[in-house]
Enzyme design. Structure first.
Site, PDB file in Angstrom:
ATOM      1  N   LYS A 162       0.770  -1.320   0.028  1.00  0.00           N
ATOM      2  CA  LYS A 162       0.115  -0.145   0.038  1.00  0.00           C
ATOM      3  C   LYS A 162       0.956   1.318   0.107  1.00  0.00           C
ATOM      4  O   LYS A 162       1.876   1.276   0.767  1.00  0.00           O
ATOM      5  CB  LYS A 162      -0.930   0.097   1.346  1.00  0.00           C
ATOM      6  CG  LYS A 162      -1.887   1.254   1.224  1.00  0.00           C
ATOM      7  CD  LYS A 162      -2.728   1.068   2.425  1.00  0.00           C
ATOM      8  CE  LYS A 162      -3.606   2.196   2.750  1.00  0.00           C
ATOM      9  NZ  LYS A 162      -4.442   2.280   3.940  1.00  0.00           N
ATOM     10  N   SER A 192      -8.950   3.199   3.937  1.00  0.00           N
ATOM     11  CA  SER A 192      -7.953   3.736   3.088  1.00  0.00           C
ATOM     12  C   SER A 192      -7.223   2.741   2.119  1.00  0.00           C
ATOM     13  O   SER A 192      -6.432   2.987   1.157  1.00  0.00           O
ATOM     14  CB  SER A 192      -6.858   4.613   3.439  1.00  0.00           C
ATOM     15  OG  SER A 192      -6.183   3.943   4.576  1.00  0.00           O
ATOM     16  N   SER A 233      -9.050   1.218   8.197  1.00  0.00           N
ATOM     17  CA  SER A 233      -8.698   1.121   6.639  1.00  0.00           C
ATOM     18  C   SER A 233      -8.328  -0.087   6.178  1.00  0.00           C
ATOM     19  O   SER A 233      -8.127  -0.204   4.858  1.00  0.00           O
ATOM     20  CB  SER A 233      -7.302   1.991   6.688  1.00  0.00           C
ATOM     21  OG  SER A 233      -7.902   3.521   6.969  1.00  0.00           O
TER      22      SER A 233
END
Length: 479
Positions: free
Chosen positions: A74, A150, A174
């Site tokens: 990520k 996220s 997230s």
């Protein structure tokens, strides 16, 4: 390649690594298969921040527990030597830290191959992965919908069967929010379970933690086994795990006492979210667990107020550091409206107010620990409604205030952030799809340090109601 694709269709990361160890497939075959799968779905999903195909092809191979398994990291506060780190913001330009995050280093040593970085909203402060830098990451079940945030890029790619797992992190939901949106498994470990260095001492006063989004429960457990443990100089650590996490999966959980929470005032859950959590409660009951509907003795508004004091101060510190590194302050116009709102209202909190915020989080942790003297787990909806349409959840301009932002985001996800604040482990399990064909996860939280309880139950739920066979519209499965 046809045979390799068939293997990737049906195997999780653990299964693929076992095939590599048995010399039935090679690192390069898995790498090229994953690249082909990514190229197939990426035009529809927009889930990749940077492709790293060439560096992956040239990288040395390792024979660790995940030897040859392709994955993505990520793009949020998680440096990867061969990649830029934008954290979803145009303000970072083409910055390349040139080092590995501690979790990335452990994944590399475990044998993973990194084919790219996945998208995140700017600085990870949104429940949808939409940014000025990368645009909108789309949900593979319905590309007009959000993939969550996220870790939305990670969740979309795992759900679309590009890779069996993808790295992510979680400071307010997230991992679990996008896992719910995309119909995959997302576990947030306890505070201090995972390393956070070398760039970050602790994320958001300990609310943030890395881990992964996975298709299978056993991959989540196995990944914990190779990545968990405080890094050198860490300020604190979670309780020691006495047995490997994968061993927890074979231990059928004893009769668990599960508190079911359907709403968290002042917000209510939609009919679809209630159907999801009631379905899961019924399934738990059928598996022999004791289920009791109750209420959570928590007012989320003061908790969120304290959390945003910490998030605002941390974001200010990060933006200031970025300005020093590039020898030019970050201008407001380089930041998204959501970030400008947070900085305007909470970017200059005093040290005393920051300390009060941390004390509030610790008080919440004690309150929830007392609540869990009477229960083993808390079950809630992961989200109060279906994944929203692209462009609706994060539609802000900087004339709005923080209260509006909190209402907008946390009426959608009121539960997940509580367990970042308390430090407890929590997970989203994909057990329900709405009449519109959209996944809605069920959210479980356990006592601090008891990931094993969550994983044991998740394995039992996965066996009782497998989700691997449910495939989204956009997918990389062999035709």
């Amino acid at each position: 390649m046809q045979d390799i694709q068939s293997l990737m269709d049906r195997e999780d990361a653990t299964g693929l690594a076992n095939l590599v160890k048995a010399r039935e497939v090679s690192h390069s075959e898995l790498l090229e298969a994953a690249i082909a799968r990514l190229e197939l779905v990426e035009p529809q999903l927009n889930a990749v921040a940077e492709k790293l195909y060439d560096t992956a092809r040239k990288a040395p191979t390792f024979d660790g527990p995940f030897a040859g398994v392709p994955t993505l990291i990520k793009d949020l506060f998680s440096p990867l030597t061969e990649a830029r780190m934008t954290s979803g913001s145009i303000a970072l330009g083409e910055a390349r830290p040139g080092l590995d995050d501690a979790v990335v280093s452990r994944l590399r040593t475990a044998g993973c191959q990194f084919i790219g970085t996945s998208t995140s909203p700017e600085f990870g402060t949104s429940y949808t992965t939409e940014s000025t830098r990368f645009g909108a990451t789309r949900n593979p079940w319905d590309t007009t919908r959000s993939a969550g945030g996220s870790s939305g890029g990670a969740a979309a790619l795992v759900a679309a069967r590009v890779v069996p797992f993808a790295h992510g992190n979680d400071g307010g939901g997230s991992l679990r929010v996008p896992a719910s949106c995309c119909g995959v498994f997302g576990l947030k470990p306890s505070r201090g379970r995972m390393p956070s260095g070398p760039l970050i001492g602790e994320g958001w006063a300990g609310m943030g933690t890395p881990h992964a989004i996975t298709l299978s429960v056993r991959d989540s457990a196995a990944l914990l086994d190779v990545t968990a443990g405080a890094d050198l100089g860490a300020p604190y650590a979670a309780p020691h795990q006495s047995i490997p996490f994968v061993d927890c999966l074979t231990r059928r959980p004893t009769r668990l006492r599960i508190a079911v929470i359907e709403h968290l005032a002042p917000w209510t859950s939609s009919a679809e979210a209630l159907a999801a959590v009631r379905h899961t409660a019924q399934l738990c009951q059928e598996l022999g667990h004791q289920v009791k509907q109750t209420t959570l003795p928590v007012n989320p508004l003061p908790v969120l107020d304290a959390m945003f004091d910490i998030i605002g101060a941390s974001t200010r510190s990060y933006v200031d550091m970025l300005g020093k590194l590039r020898n030019q302050p970050v201008a407001d116009e380089e930041l998204e409206p959501r970030t400008r709102i947070i900085l305007r209202e909470r970017g200059a909190v005093s040290g005393a107010r920051y300390a009060d915020g941390v004390a509030s989080l610790h008080a919440l942790g004690r309150d929830l620990a007392r609540f869990l003297c009477d229960y083993d787990l808390i079950l809630t909806p992961t989200l109060t409604r279906e994944p929203p349409r692209i462009g609706t959840l994060d539609a802000f301009d900087d004339r709005l205030d923080l209260a509006t932002l909190i209402e907008h985001f946390h009426s959608y996800s009121p539960f997940t952030s509580l367990f970042n604040a308390s430090g407890q482990p929590a997970m989203s399990v994909p057990l329900y799809w709405s009449p519109n064909g959209l996944p809605i996860g069920s959210h479980f939280a356990a006592r601090f340090g008891e990931e094993g309880t969550l994983l044991a139950l998740a394995a039992q739920l996965e066996e009782a109601q497998p989700w691997r066979g449910r495939v989204p519209v956009v997918n990389a499965l062999q035709r």
